[in-house]
Design a protein around this motif. Structure first.
Motif, PDB file in Angstrom:
ATOM      1  N   CYS A 176       0.876  -1.175   0.000  1.00 48.04           N
ATOM      2  CA  CYS A 176       0.000   0.000   0.000  1.00 48.04           C
ATOM      3  C   CYS A 176       0.913   1.225   0.000  1.00 48.04           C
ATOM      4  CB  CYS A 176      -0.907   0.020   1.226  1.00 48.04           C
ATOM      5  SG  CYS A 176      -1.992   1.472   1.304  1.00 48.04           S
ATOM      6  N   ILE A 177       0.747   2.099  -0.993  1.00 48.52           N
ATOM      7  CA  ILE A 177       1.581   3.292  -1.097  1.00 48.52           C
ATOM      8  C   ILE A 177       0.719   4.518  -0.807  1.00 48.52           C
ATOM      9  CG2 ILE A 177       3.096   4.658  -2.582  1.00 48.52           C
ATOM     10  CD1 ILE A 177       3.567   2.044  -4.200  1.00 48.52           C
ATOM     11  N   SER A 178       0.988   5.156   0.322  1.00 51.51           N
ATOM     12  CA  SER A 178       0.231   6.343   0.724  1.00 51.51           C
ATOM     13  C   SER A 178       0.991   7.585   0.284  1.00 51.51           C
ATOM     14  CB  SER A 178       0.028   6.354   2.235  1.00 51.51           C
ATOM     15  OG  SER A 178      -0.849   5.316   2.614  1.00 51.51           O
ATOM     16  N   LEU A 179       0.354   8.386  -0.554  1.00 49.17           N
ATOM     17  CA  LEU A 179       0.991   9.576  -1.119  1.00 49.17           C
ATOM     18  C   LEU A 179       0.745  10.808  -0.250  1.00 49.17           C
ATOM     19  CD1 LEU A 179       0.005   9.039  -4.864  1.00 49.17           C
ATOM     20  CD2 LEU A 179       2.176   8.448  -3.759  1.00 49.17           C
ATOM     21  N   VAL A 180       1.816  11.530   0.036  1.00 52.78           N
ATOM     22  CA  VAL A 180       1.747  12.788   0.785  1.00 52.78           C
ATOM     23  C   VAL A 180       2.158  13.898  -0.180  1.00 52.78           C
ATOM     24  CG1 VAL A 180       2.552  14.057   2.810  1.00 52.78           C
ATOM     25  CG2 VAL A 180       2.410  11.554   2.893  1.00 52.78           C
ATOM     26  N   PRO A 181       1.197  14.605  -0.793  1.00 48.10           N
ATOM     27  CA  PRO A 181       1.541  15.628  -1.793  1.00 48.10           C
ATOM     28  C   PRO A 181       2.184  16.859  -1.164  1.00 48.10           C
ATOM     29  CG  PRO A 181      -0.812  15.620  -1.409  1.00 48.10           C
ATOM     30  CD  PRO A 181      -0.254  14.480  -0.618  1.00 48.10           C
ATOM     31  N   TYR A 182       3.114  17.471  -1.907  1.00 53.94           N
ATOM     32  CA  TYR A 182       3.772  18.676  -1.401  1.00 53.94           C
ATOM     33  C   TYR A 182       3.910  19.786  -2.451  1.00 53.94           C
ATOM     34  CZ  TYR A 182       8.012  16.886  -3.691  1.00 53.94           C
ATOM     35  OH  TYR A 182       8.919  16.419  -4.602  1.00 53.94           O
ATOM     36  N   GLY A 183       3.596  19.506  -3.717  1.00 44.67           N
ATOM     37  CA  GLY A 183       3.758  20.554  -4.722  1.00 44.67           C
ATOM     38  C   GLY A 183       3.298  20.122  -6.102  1.00 44.67           C
ATOM     39  N   LEU A 184       3.397  21.075  -7.054  1.00 48.83           N
ATOM     40  CA  LEU A 184       2.990  20.847  -8.438  1.00 48.83           C
ATOM     41  C   LEU A 184       4.072  21.354  -9.378  1.00 48.83           C
ATOM     42  CD1 LEU A 184      -0.554  22.407  -8.034  1.00 48.83           C
ATOM     43  CD2 LEU A 184      -0.152  19.977  -8.324  1.00 48.83           C
ATOM     44  N   ASN A 185       4.102  20.817 -10.574  1.00 48.04           N
ATOM     45  CA  ASN A 185       5.013  21.384 -11.573  1.00 48.04           C
ATOM     46  C   ASN A 185       4.422  22.709 -12.076  1.00 48.04           C
ATOM     47  OD1 ASN A 185       2.917  20.472 -13.185  1.00 48.04           O
ATOM     48  ND2 ASN A 185       4.250  19.599 -14.750  1.00 48.04           N
ATOM     49  N   GLN A 186       5.183  23.466 -12.839  1.00 45.65           N
ATOM     50  CA  GLN A 186       4.751  24.808 -13.265  1.00 45.65           C
ATOM     51  C   GLN A 186       3.461  24.797 -14.077  1.00 45.65           C
ATOM     52  OE1 GLN A 186       8.131  26.648 -15.206  1.00 45.65           O
ATOM     53  NE2 GLN A 186       8.824  27.572 -13.292  1.00 45.65           N
ATOM     54  N   LYS A 187       3.266  23.780 -14.864  1.00 45.40           N
ATOM     55  CA  LYS A 187       2.058  23.699 -15.682  1.00 45.40           C
ATOM     56  C   LYS A 187       0.841  23.234 -14.879  1.00 45.40           C
ATOM     57  CE  LYS A 187       4.469  22.752 -20.034  1.00 45.40           C
ATOM     58  NZ  LYS A 187       4.638  21.774 -21.147  1.00 45.40           N
ATOM     59  N   GLY A 188       1.100  22.717 -13.690  1.00 48.40           N
ATOM     60  CA  GLY A 188      -0.003  22.212 -12.875  1.00 48.40           C
ATOM     61  C   GLY A 188      -0.546  20.884 -13.357  1.00 48.40           C
ATOM     62  N   THR A 189       0.260  20.152 -14.123  1.00 48.04           N
ATOM     63  CA  THR A 189      -0.192  18.875 -14.670  1.00 48.04           C
ATOM     64  C   THR A 189       0.317  17.669 -13.877  1.00 48.04           C
ATOM     65  OG1 THR A 189       1.711  18.870 -16.164  1.00 48.04           O
ATOM     66  CG2 THR A 189      -0.365  19.778 -17.014  1.00 48.04           C
ATOM     67  N   THR A 190       1.295  17.926 -13.005  1.00 47.90           N
ATOM     68  CA  THR A 190       1.900  16.846 -12.232  1.00 47.90           C
ATOM     69  C   THR A 190       1.907  17.198 -10.746  1.00 47.90           C
ATOM     70  OG1 THR A 190       3.335  16.239 -14.087  1.00 47.90           O
ATOM     71  CG2 THR A 190       3.985  15.460 -11.907  1.00 47.90           C
ATOM     72  N   VAL A 191       1.524  16.233  -9.939  1.00 47.11           N
ATOM     73  CA  VAL A 191       1.553  16.405  -8.480  1.00 47.11           C
ATOM     74  C   VAL A 191       2.796  15.701  -7.947  1.00 47.11           C
ATOM     75  CG1 VAL A 191       0.334  16.015  -6.305  1.00 47.11           C
ATOM     76  CG2 VAL A 191      -0.965  16.403  -8.409  1.00 47.11           C
ATOM     77  N   TRP A 192       3.597  16.437  -7.176  1.00 50.31           N
ATOM     78  CA  TRP A 192       4.768  15.844  -6.543  1.00 50.31           C
ATOM     79  C   TRP A 192       4.378  15.367  -5.156  1.00 50.31           C
ATOM     80  CZ3 TRP A 192       7.586  20.972  -7.907  1.00 50.31           C
ATOM     81  CH2 TRP A 192       7.954  20.957  -9.249  1.00 50.31           C
ATOM     82  N   SER A 193       4.771  14.147  -4.836  1.00 49.30           N
ATOM     83  CA  SER A 193       4.424  13.560  -3.539  1.00 49.30           C
ATOM     84  C   SER A 193       5.595  12.749  -2.999  1.00 49.30           C
ATOM     85  CB  SER A 193       3.219  12.613  -3.672  1.00 49.30           C
ATOM     86  OG  SER A 193       2.098  13.272  -4.190  1.00 49.30           O
ATOM     87  N   ALA A 194       5.524  12.509  -1.703  1.00 49.65           N
ATOM     88  CA  ALA A 194       6.369  11.487  -1.085  1.00 49.65           C
ATOM     89  C   ALA A 194       5.454  10.297  -0.855  1.00 49.65           C
ATOM     90  CB  ALA A 194       6.960  11.983   0.225  1.00 49.65           C
ATOM     91  N   GLY A 195       5.966   9.119  -1.065  1.00 46.96           N
ATOM     92  CA  GLY A 195       5.137   7.923  -0.907  1.00 46.96           C
ATOM     93  C   GLY A 195       5.661   7.021   0.189  1.00 46.96           C
TER      94      GLY A 195
END
Length: 202
Positions: free
Chosen positions: A114-133
């Motif tokens: 089970c991979i729980s994602l903790v989001p922290y940011g977005l790329n400039q275009k807002g198309t990608t969510v950056w997370s720690a898993g």
């Protein structure tokens, strides 16, 4: 002498109670055997409540369109939160086998991980969510916290081994200031001293 012995015992009991209260661990939230979250999770010395959620980032995180939507604004903070999940929440205990049975966590039906994602940011275009898993594998040797990027429109409900972990600052009683044992001891010793002084005068 009996008074002094009783006071010493009281001081010891109060010190133990204060210490136990200050170091109370997370409270796991479990519904019908499924881990849905936890209260009082310590991330770098700060207490958070966490809820496991399934769905899209935009639905679960106030739009998921700005760093302010997330509890952590850096990769370092999100990764620390992921490690806290692995160390404090995904554990085996009296409430359930949440470390070796990842499918017992809300949003995860895969019995392997089970991979729980903790989001922290977005790329400039807002198309990608950056997370720690926080990857909680059924074998402890497979547990890991790593950085993961996912498409903004990705729906975690369609993935058997992913969910989101939403962190919010805890407002639990554990954050209420607890008098230090030394302060309590000084007050009780002062009372004992006054009592002994009165006895000697009489």
């Amino acid at each position: 002498m009996k008074l002094i012995s009783a006071l010493r015992a009281s001081i010891g009991a109060l010190a133990l109670a204060a210490t136990a209260h200050a170091s109370a661990g997370p409270i796991l939230l479990v519904t019908d055997g499924i881990l849905t979250g936890a209260k009082n999770v310590s991330v770098q010395g700060v207490l958070y409540d966490v809820t496991f959620l399934d769905g899209k980032c935009s639905t679960l995180f106030t739009g998921c369109n700005a760093v302010s939507d997330f509890a952590f604004a850096t990769a370092t903070g999100a990764q620390a939160a992921s490690l806290a999940l692995l160390d404090q929440v995904f554990v085996n205990g009296s409430r359930g086998q949440f470390d070796t049975r990842p499918q017992n966590t809300l949003g995860c039906s895969d019995n392997g991980v089970c991979i729980s994602l903790v989001p922290y940011g977005l790329n400039q275009k807002g198309t990608t969510v950056w997370s720690a898993g926080a990857s909680n594998a059924h074998q402890q040797s497979g547990d890991a916290a790593s950085l993961i990027s996912q498409n903004f429109s990705m729906d975690m409900a369609s993935l058997a081994s992913y969910n989101f972990a939403k962190f919010e600052l805890s407002v639990a009683p554990a954050q209420v200031a607890v008098p230090e044992p030394t302060s309590i001891a000084l007050v009780l010793l002062g009372i004992a001293g006054m009592t002994l002084a009165r006895r000697r005068k009489s």
